[in-house]
Write an enzyme that holds these catalytic residues in place. Sequence first.
Site, PDB file in Angstrom:
ATOM      1  N   ASP A 175       0.910  -1.201  -0.034  1.00 18.11           N
ATOM      2  CA  ASP A 175       0.112   0.089   0.136  1.00 18.11           C
ATOM      3  C   ASP A 175       1.015   1.236   0.123  1.00 18.11           C
ATOM      4  O   ASP A 175       1.623   1.420   0.857  1.00 18.11           O
ATOM      5  CB  ASP A 175      -0.976  -0.076   1.257  1.00 18.11           C
ATOM      6  CG  ASP A 175      -1.902   1.172   1.118  1.00 18.11           C
ATOM      7  OD1 ASP A 175      -1.487   2.325   0.903  1.00 18.11           O
ATOM      8  OD2 ASP A 175      -3.074   1.093   1.652  1.00 18.11           O
ATOM      9  N   HIS A 176       0.891   1.976  -1.362  1.00 16.75           N
ATOM     10  CA  HIS A 176       2.182   3.005  -1.167  1.00 16.75           C
ATOM     11  C   HIS A 176       2.137   4.152  -0.119  1.00 16.75           C
ATOM     12  O   HIS A 176       3.072   4.543   0.094  1.00 16.75           O
ATOM     13  CB  HIS A 176       2.371   3.256  -2.518  1.00 16.75           C
ATOM     14  CG  HIS A 176       1.266   4.480  -3.097  1.00 16.75           C
ATOM     15  ND1 HIS A 176      -0.070   4.307  -3.493  1.00 16.75           N
ATOM     16  CD2 HIS A 176       1.240   5.814  -2.943  1.00 16.75           C
ATOM     17  CE1 HIS A 176      -0.520   5.332  -3.707  1.00 16.75           C
ATOM     18  NE2 HIS A 176       0.079   6.202  -3.541  1.00 16.75           N
ATOM     19  N   HIS A 238      -5.846   2.796   1.494  1.00 17.24           N
ATOM     20  CA  HIS A 238      -5.327   3.796   2.010  1.00 17.24           C
ATOM     21  C   HIS A 238      -5.826   4.334   3.268  1.00 17.24           C
ATOM     22  O   HIS A 238      -5.082   4.781   4.338  1.00 17.24           O
ATOM     23  CB  HIS A 238      -4.977   4.990   0.910  1.00 17.24           C
ATOM     24  CG  HIS A 238      -4.280   4.347  -0.424  1.00 17.24           C
ATOM     25  ND1 HIS A 238      -3.265   3.560  -0.427  1.00 17.24           N
ATOM     26  CD2 HIS A 238      -4.729   4.877  -1.860  1.00 17.24           C
ATOM     27  CE1 HIS A 238      -2.997   3.259  -1.680  1.00 17.24           C
ATOM     28  NE2 HIS A 238      -3.798   3.967  -2.509  1.00 17.24           N
TER      29      HIS A 238
HETATM   30  C1  BG6 Z   1      -3.795   4.964  -6.027  1.00 21.48           C
HETATM   31  C2  BG6 Z   1      -5.386   5.228  -6.687  1.00 21.48           C
HETATM   32  O1  BG6 Z   1      -3.702   3.822  -5.175  1.00 21.48           O
HETATM   33  O2  BG6 Z   1      -3.564   6.186  -5.198  1.00 21.48           O
HETATM   34  C3  BG6 Z   1      -5.224   6.398  -7.233  1.00 21.48           C
HETATM   35  O3  BG6 Z   1      -5.509   4.073  -7.439  1.00 21.48           O
HETATM   36  C4  BG6 Z   1      -4.943   7.509  -6.506  1.00 21.48           C
HETATM   37  O4  BG6 Z   1      -6.748   6.561  -7.820  1.00 21.48           O
HETATM   38  C5  BG6 Z   1      -3.460   7.339  -5.994  1.00 21.48           C
HETATM   39  O5  BG6 Z   1      -4.814   8.968  -7.355  1.00 21.48           O
HETATM   40  C6  BG6 Z   1      -3.176   8.561  -5.022  1.00 21.48           C
HETATM   41  O6  BG6 Z   1      -1.877   8.375  -4.598  1.00 21.48           O
HETATM   42  P1  BG6 Z   1      -1.128   9.592  -4.159  1.00 21.48           P
HETATM   43  O7  BG6 Z   1       0.392   9.164  -3.508  1.00 21.48           O
HETATM   44  O8  BG6 Z   1      -0.929  10.556  -5.364  1.00 21.48           O
HETATM   45  O9  BG6 Z   1      -1.765  10.452  -3.287  1.00 21.48           O
END
Ligand code: BG6
Length: 486
Positions: A175-176, A238
Amino acid sequence: MLNPFDIVIFGGGGDLSLRKLLPAMYRAYQEGNLPEGTRIVPTVRALANEQEFIDKVQESLKSFLAKGEYNAKDWKAFSTFLKPMVVNVTEQDDNWLQLKELLESDADDKARVFYYSLPPAVYGRCSELLSDNQLITDTTRVVVEKPIGYCGASAEEINAKIAEYFKESQIYRIDHYLGKETVQNLMALRFSNVMFENMWDAKTIDNIQISISETVGLESRAGFYDKAGALRDMVQNHLLQLLCLVAMESPNKLTAKSIRTEKLKVLEALRPLVDADVEANTVRGQYVPGQLDDKLVPGYLEELGENSETETFVAIRAHIDNWRWSGVPFYLRTGKRMKKRCAEIIVEYKNVSHNVYDETVGGIEPNRLVIRLQPEESIQLTLMSKRLDNLEMQLEPVTLDLDLSKNYENGFHSDAYKRLMLDAASGNASLFIHRDEVRQAWAWIDPIINHWKTAGMPALYRAGTWGPDDADELLAENNHTWYNAG
Ligand code: BG6
């Protein structure tokens, strides 16, 4: 320093790989964190000419790295780590033997990471082929991208399939958000500061908001997004992970096991939202054309080119039924095409138990802690203070404002993927998600999805706003308001 490792990126020519994974590895190289002897193997379906692919990577680095990060010298050195290969992830053919030959040309105990930048439907088959070709060693880890499934049952199916070939300790579900330095800082703030340790429960906190607003729309992901919607795309992973970090008890140690155990307890304590509760505690929204940053942007249906009831915005009032959080609403919110790109956690404290000041000195506002995760990393604490320019006793709110990037002379580039890929290579699973967490998160999300199936069109909101009015009304029921950045 990390030992050299091999990382095979299945789907190496895809969007995620070119936008995030390969730039992350380049950054790791620039910072001196990519040990000599490491091999990065992006796999593609067809490769007429290796140089052509390498050129494509170079172009994508130029466009996706931040200004000043790309330079020809580092690129030249970094490109020697790249070993692109053709692999068909669903069919056994000779290419698998070539991959095997490459991987086996180095020491047996070299860490091996298989990164599935692939549609989840093929995770199982790809794992089977890795196993058939005896490519899974004791030092192998597999990194699995979200979304894991479209519901609890499909997630279980995917997880069960991968588990036929890999032990749970080898599976790194990414989960990044957990790789963002500011997100890790949440734990540091909570568990290394006594003032937060002692003021982090229902006795002192009135409500907590967790909000991730985005300004982007569908981008080029219509096929995926319209099937998923904001609840599956953002909340199931997230937002619930952020909720866990905000609400969990302190782990006894900073090990993957301890942290995951505490996060799981939060997910288990989430009060289920079923049928009428869904109606009462959730809001779905979809954007229509509107003014965003002085530009008129199209609505979701115009971007999609067809009719759809998919939600691009979600707001939820959640409760965690445990001793620490009894009675404290947790408001979760996320949406596309909102007014500002911002991820924030807002902790609103209760008011003082006895107010010694009367109305004439100005009301007392409750303290508020705002932890901003992006785009800038800051912490703000709003306190009540005496107006110093007035002989009379007058109160006013003042804000302690800490801009975390100012602590670093050259700023800092937080790259969640870099951190997580290197963690996988070194065998540190603490920022990855356990199968039980995925299961429990879906168990909470599934009834919401089921109820929404017959709920019709979501509430509409204009692009460039903070979402539909219904979301404001949800909080107004508890005399709360959304804290909108800026
Ligand atoms: C991803 C989603 O996991 O996270 C995207 O699939 C979203 O829809 C993105 O735009 C948001 O990540 P960050 O790091 O740009 O807030």
